[in-house]
Scaffold this motif. Structure first.
Motif, short mmCIF file in Angstrom:
data_model
loop_
_atom_site.label_atom_id
_atom_site.label_comp_id
_atom_site.label_asym_id
_atom_site.label_seq_id
_atom_site.Cartn_x
_atom_site.Cartn_y
_atom_site.Cartn_z
N PRO A 24 -17.99 -13.38 -2.66
CA PRO A 24 -16.65 -13.56 -3.27
C PRO A 24 -16.47 -12.73 -4.54
O PRO A 24 -15.42 -12.13 -4.76
N GLU A 25 -17.52 -12.70 -5.41
CA GLU A 25 -17.37 -11.97 -6.67
C GLU A 25 -17.28 -10.46 -6.43
O GLU A 25 -16.63 -9.75 -7.21
N SER B 120 -17.23 -9.37 -16.05
CA SER B 120 -18.07 -9.36 -14.85
C SER B 120 -17.56 -8.31 -13.87
O SER B 120 -18.33 -7.56 -13.28
N GLN B 121 -16.23 -8.26 -13.72
CA GLN B 121 -15.66 -7.28 -12.78
C GLN B 121 -15.89 -5.85 -13.28
O GLN B 121 -16.24 -4.97 -12.50
N LEU C 270 -6.77 -9.28 -14.83
CA LEU C 270 -7.76 -8.70 -13.93
C LEU C 270 -7.23 -7.47 -13.19
O LEU C 270 -8.00 -6.66 -12.68
N ALA D 169 -13.74 -9.74 -5.43
CA ALA D 169 -12.88 -9.75 -6.62
C ALA D 169 -13.00 -8.42 -7.36
O ALA D 169 -12.00 -7.82 -7.77
N ALA D 170 -14.24 -7.96 -7.52
CA ALA D 170 -14.45 -6.69 -8.23
C ALA D 170 -13.85 -5.52 -7.46
O ALA D 170 -13.43 -4.53 -8.04
#
Lengths: 182, 426
Positions: free
Chosen positions: A74-75, A107-108, A164, A78-79
């Motif tokens: 998932p992360e 984080s992204q 974001l 998102a990135a």
């Protein structure tokens, strides 16, 4: 931008097929609406695309700008630029909205090999975006979505999008839990 | 009822290694403590109060050795402007300590307090003795009888900085017994900090007398040596409109039993006891709290949070006793554990005993895993799983850490917990 081919999805826990061959191609800059009765799989499609546990893809593919989404955590999705605005945004007691957003932004950036945003730059940016969305400073300090009204929760989702800057947003029942002011 | 012979033997075997001092003002208190210790006997697994925690390693005559923990992390509170007092394996370290001089406070060492009449005489072993009913605490009586040293802290006026007691552990087989007495005079406010692993085995007792309108903040961290063992007791007596706030952070340690016995004896007083602990593997941590409301309109809060992983064990025994006449009592108790895997366990025994009819008391105890919904929400925003788990873990502990009033101290504690979580990632 997003290309879904012949997507078949069933629930992991029970033998229930939910999506039976979805095909969808979305061009950049276009807005699409997916409509259907309750239980027809709209939320399932958005969860599968964003990588939530509990679903099993039995056939087909989904790619964001050519990258296979189904292969990513998932992360990582998102990135890569995918954003799911939740039908019911989750309340997270104890985690400040600001801390959450800064962690998410950095984080992204880190995942994309970009430099992390400094605390001052972040503060400047979030203040500007919050002002545009008429979000007061108090909402930024409070724990994520805790005690927010339905409308505040949705505005908080929009603030996250603004911070974001994803390439592709899936808005799951955006007007759910909003009060209409006639 | 006569004690079982095994208990008598275990108690005598332990006592045999210690001598009472030849003289001194504390001698009579030590003698009575020894007498009540012999009456009670040291705890065994069969005692109800030790049902969830095996007392044997805290009781046995031989000290189970504890390897020293090597770290390049600076000791906690290093950046705090403070009066530093250091003990190494339970022995006062004059070189490593500041002069025991601080305006508004008189600090003496128990080992040097002499034979003359002393203010601490009316407290030493007295609050401990009061705390022996209705539940026996034999390891505290052992402490009163045989403490080798400790601090006698008399706060007459609010000092300019905290008193920081630092306990170093340098010998793998050290067995330390320290006993502090703290008296805070009316209207004064003081902060006492404690940190460090102290010894391979540490038995510490702190008797606290907080006069009318006085405030004591107590923040402690118990050192990170994995194999160290500790049993600690706090006996606090609170006067009218006084405040006692105690917070403990524990990271690691194969055996910790922290008992806190609080008596609210004056109206409108407030006592908060909180703890946050993080443990891994052999970690065993026991918080045992007993709060007695014996005055009107007092408030007490117990907030204990435990993060457990890889088979760690957490224990909470907490009681609120509201005596007849202690009307308008506001008692709150919460004990929660976050179990990061299925091998860890949390054992809780919350108790309320209420004899007044106009009180509000609440208690809650839960065990749970990381909230999957919240975890997915964070991940869907790009936060990697381990970082998301850490954020949620810190959020879980926040209610306990927030009991520290000083924001700088609270931040340091949070940073230490975060560092621990990062170090203990799989």
């Amino acid at each position: 931008m997003l290309e879904i081919k012949n997507l078949h999805v069933k629930l992991e826990e029970e033998d229930k097929q939910i999506l039976k061959g979805v095909d969808l191609k979305i061009e950049a800059g276009k807005v699409h609406a997916i409509m259907g009765p309750n239980g027809s799989g709209k939320s399932t499609l958005s969860y599968v695309l964003s990588g939530r546990d509990g679903y099993e893809v039995t056939d087909g593919s989904a790619a964001l700008e050519g990258d296979d989404l189904l292969d990513m955590e998932p992360e990582e999705r998102a990135a890569a630029g995918l954003f799911l605005a939740f039908q019911y945004p989750v309340e997270i007691p104890g985690v400040g909205n600001m801390t959450f957003l800064r962690t998410a932004v950095n984080s992204q950036r880190k995942a994309r090999g970009e430099e992390e945003m400094s605390a001052t730059d972040f503060l400047k940016l979030i203040r500007a975006k919050a002002k545009d969305l008429k979000i007061d400073a108090d909402m930024l300090k409070r724990p994520v979505n805790v005690g927010f009204s339905g409308g505040e929760k949705k505005r908080n989702e929009i603030l996250q999008m603004a911070m974001l800057e994803p390439k592709m947003c899936i808005l799951d029942e955006t007007v759910r839990a909003l009060m209409w002011m006639p | 009822m006569a004690l079982p012979q095994t208990k008598v033997d275990a108690t005598e075997a332990r006592i045999a290694q210690y001598d009472l001092p030849a003289s001194g003002w504390s001698l009579s208190a030590r003698k009575s403590a020894l007498a009540r210790l012999r009456d009670m006997g040291l705890p065994s697994r069969r005692d109800e109060y030790w049902k969830y925690t095996r007392p044997d390693t805290l009781v046995q005559a031989d000290v189970p050795p504890a390897a020293l923990f090597e770290t390049d992390e600076r000791p906690v509170f290093s950046d705090v402007d403070r009066l530093l007092i250091r003990f190494v394996d339970g022995v006062f370290d004059a070189e490593g300590s500041d002069d025991l001089a601080l305006e508004g406070v008189v600090i003496e060492r128990l080992a040097e307090a002499g034979t003359d009449l002393h203010w601490a005489q009316s407290l030493y072993g007295q609050l401990e003795n009061n705390g022996q009913t209705p539940v026996q605490r034999p390891l505290a009586a052992l402490n009163t009888a045989f403490a080798s040293d400790g601090l006698l802290i008399h706060v007459t006026k609010t000092p300019s900085k905290p008193i920081s007691i630092s306990y170093e552990h340098r010998s793998e087989t050290s067995d330390a017994i320290l006993h502090h007495v703290v008296k805070v005079d009316s209207g004064a406010e003081v902060t006492i900090l404690e940190n460090g692993p102290a010894a391979a085995r540490f038995n510490k007792c702190m008797e606290v007398d907080i006069a009318d309108g006085a405030t004591l903040h107590h923040v402690r961290t118990q050192g990170r040596d994995h194999e160290r063992r500790a049993v600690t007791h706090i006996f606090a007596r609170l006067g009218t409109e006084s405040v006692f706030k105690s917070f403990t952070m524990t990271a690691n340690g194969v055996m910790t039993r922290n008992e806190c016995v609080i008596e609210l004896t004056g109206d409108d007083a407030a006592a908060h006891v909180a703890g946050a602990c993080v443990g891994d593997g052999d970690f065993h941590h026991d918080d045992t709290v007993f709060v007695t409301h014996d005055a009107v309109n007092c408030e007490s809060r117990q907030v204990f949070k435990k993060v457990l992983r890889n088979g760690a064990t957490g224990v909470f025994q907490g009681k609120i006793l509201v005596k007849a006449g202690a009307q308008k009592t506001d008692g709150y108790q919460i004990s929660q554990s976050l179990l990061l895997d299925e091998d860890s366990q949390f054992l809780a025994k919350p108790e309320l005993e209420i004899y007044a009819d106009d009180v509000a008391c609440s208690h809650g105890s839960t065990s749970g895993a990381i909230d999957e919904e919240a975890l997915f929400y964070l991940r869907s925003r790009g936060v990697p799983t381990d970082q998301a788990v850490n954020l949620l873990t810190l959020a879980f502990l926040a209610e306990a850490v927030e009991e520290i009033e000083d924001a700088t101290l609270a931040e340091e504690i949070t940073a230490r917990i975060e560092a621990w979580l990062i170090r203990h990632r799989d």
